[in-house]
Motif scaffolding. Sequence first.
Motif, PDB file in Angstrom:
ATOM      1  N   MET A 198       0.862  -1.260  -0.300  1.00  0.00           N
ATOM      2  CA  MET A 198      -0.276  -0.118  -0.351  1.00  0.00           C
ATOM      3  C   MET A 198       0.935   1.572   0.136  1.00  0.00           C
ATOM      4  N   ASP A 199       1.318   1.518  -1.064  1.00  0.00           N
ATOM      5  CA  ASP A 199       2.498   2.734  -1.143  1.00  0.00           C
ATOM      6  C   ASP A 199       1.806   3.734  -1.710  1.00  0.00           C
ATOM      7  N   GLY A 200       2.200   4.678  -0.985  1.00  0.00           N
ATOM      8  CA  GLY A 200       1.994   6.240  -2.305  1.00  0.00           C
ATOM      9  C   GLY A 200       0.838   7.469  -1.104  1.00  0.00           C
ATOM     10  N   ASN A 201       0.653   6.623  -0.143  1.00  0.00           N
ATOM     11  CA  ASN A 201      -0.068   7.944   1.098  1.00  0.00           C
ATOM     12  C   ASN A 201       0.726   9.247   1.238  1.00  0.00           C
ATOM     13  N   GLY A 202       1.482   9.292   1.166  1.00  0.00           N
ATOM     14  CA  GLY A 202       2.768  11.046   1.532  1.00  0.00           C
ATOM     15  C   GLY A 202       2.887  11.531   0.531  1.00  0.00           C
ATOM     16  N   ARG A 203       2.587  11.239  -1.580  1.00  0.00           N
ATOM     17  CA  ARG A 203       2.688  11.237  -2.118  1.00  0.00           C
ATOM     18  C   ARG A 203       0.815  11.936  -2.847  1.00  0.00           C
ATOM     19  N   TRP A 204      -0.406  11.615  -2.269  1.00  0.00           N
ATOM     20  CA  TRP A 204      -1.335  11.354  -1.692  1.00  0.00           C
ATOM     21  C   TRP A 204      -1.959  12.782  -1.460  1.00  0.00           C
ATOM     22  N   LYS A 254      13.147   4.379   9.834  1.00  0.00           N
ATOM     23  CA  LYS A 254      14.154   5.200   9.174  1.00  0.00           C
ATOM     24  C   LYS A 254      13.385   6.595   9.076  1.00  0.00           C
ATOM     25  N   ARG A 255      11.908   6.566   8.908  1.00  0.00           N
ATOM     26  CA  ARG A 255      11.438   7.621   8.843  1.00  0.00           C
ATOM     27  C   ARG A 255      11.585   8.696  10.266  1.00  0.00           C
ATOM     28  N   PRO A 256      11.116  10.129   9.930  1.00  0.00           N
ATOM     29  CA  PRO A 256      11.169  10.435  11.197  1.00  0.00           C
ATOM     30  C   PRO A 256      10.311  10.757  12.074  1.00  0.00           C
TER      31      PRO A 256
END
Length: 236
Positions: free
Chosen positions: A13-19, A64-66
């Motif tokens: 489930m990718d692309g939440n950030g880009r959305w 690795k994310r904030p």
Amino acid sequence: MSIKVPEHIAIIMDGNGRWAKERNLPRSAGHYQGTDNVRNIAIKANEMGVKVLTLYAFSTENWKRPIEEVNYLMGLPAIFINKFLKELMEKGIKIESIGDLSAFPDSTRKVLLEAMEKTKNNNNMTLVFAMNYGGRKDIVDGINRYLEDYTSGKVTEKMTEEMFNGYLSTAKYPEIDLMIRTSLDYRLSNFLLWQLSYAELYFTATHWPDFTPEEFEKAVTDFASRSRRFGGLNEN
Ligand code: IPE
Ligand code: IPE
Ligand code: MG
């Protein structure tokens, strides 16, 4: 006309950030919307007769994310369950997980374990959340479990592929037929490395929060049209 529905589907489930970015919203807004979409796709998959739906929710690399983002992601399973457990029960959906939950906050783990307990006798689809999951870790953990069994004498045989399946976190699930990744990155990102060896792959540009039940159905229809030869030859 009925189509051949995959028994086990896995989704990155990718692309939440880009959305969220496209809407000038914080990344957390994308994750929140994405969590609502888990409900939509799970209900649809269950309706279509899928037996197991495995969703990549948090990878061993996502640490690795904030810290703020990691904390937000850690709280999402509880939000999901509080919002949708009643409906999942009504639909006969069972919740399970793979990956190391020990790193999750106690509050999240408690809600998750309760939901798993409550839904354990549901016998339509199983919704498996891959949380703090890494494909390489799954393999290495499996090897270590085998070594324990071998050195203690519980197992005396050399390893075989069938045996090794049994040492993975996915041991009780059927083979993955179809793997979907949203948001158009063509990689596995350490998802089910061993388990995906003969899965059909489906990539779409749609970001996860926008991935509709209709598009899910399209992916399944696409799967149904493929010729799965498994190294052999087509019949007829
Ligand atoms: C997927 O969306 C959700 C998780 C990895 C938890 P991303 O957060 O990776 O979204 P992009 O890839 O930055 O758009
Ligand atoms: C994979 O997405 C992990 C999940 C969807 C949970 P990522 O966004 O973390 O993967 P990369 O960084 O693009 O490989
Ligand atoms: Mg991503």
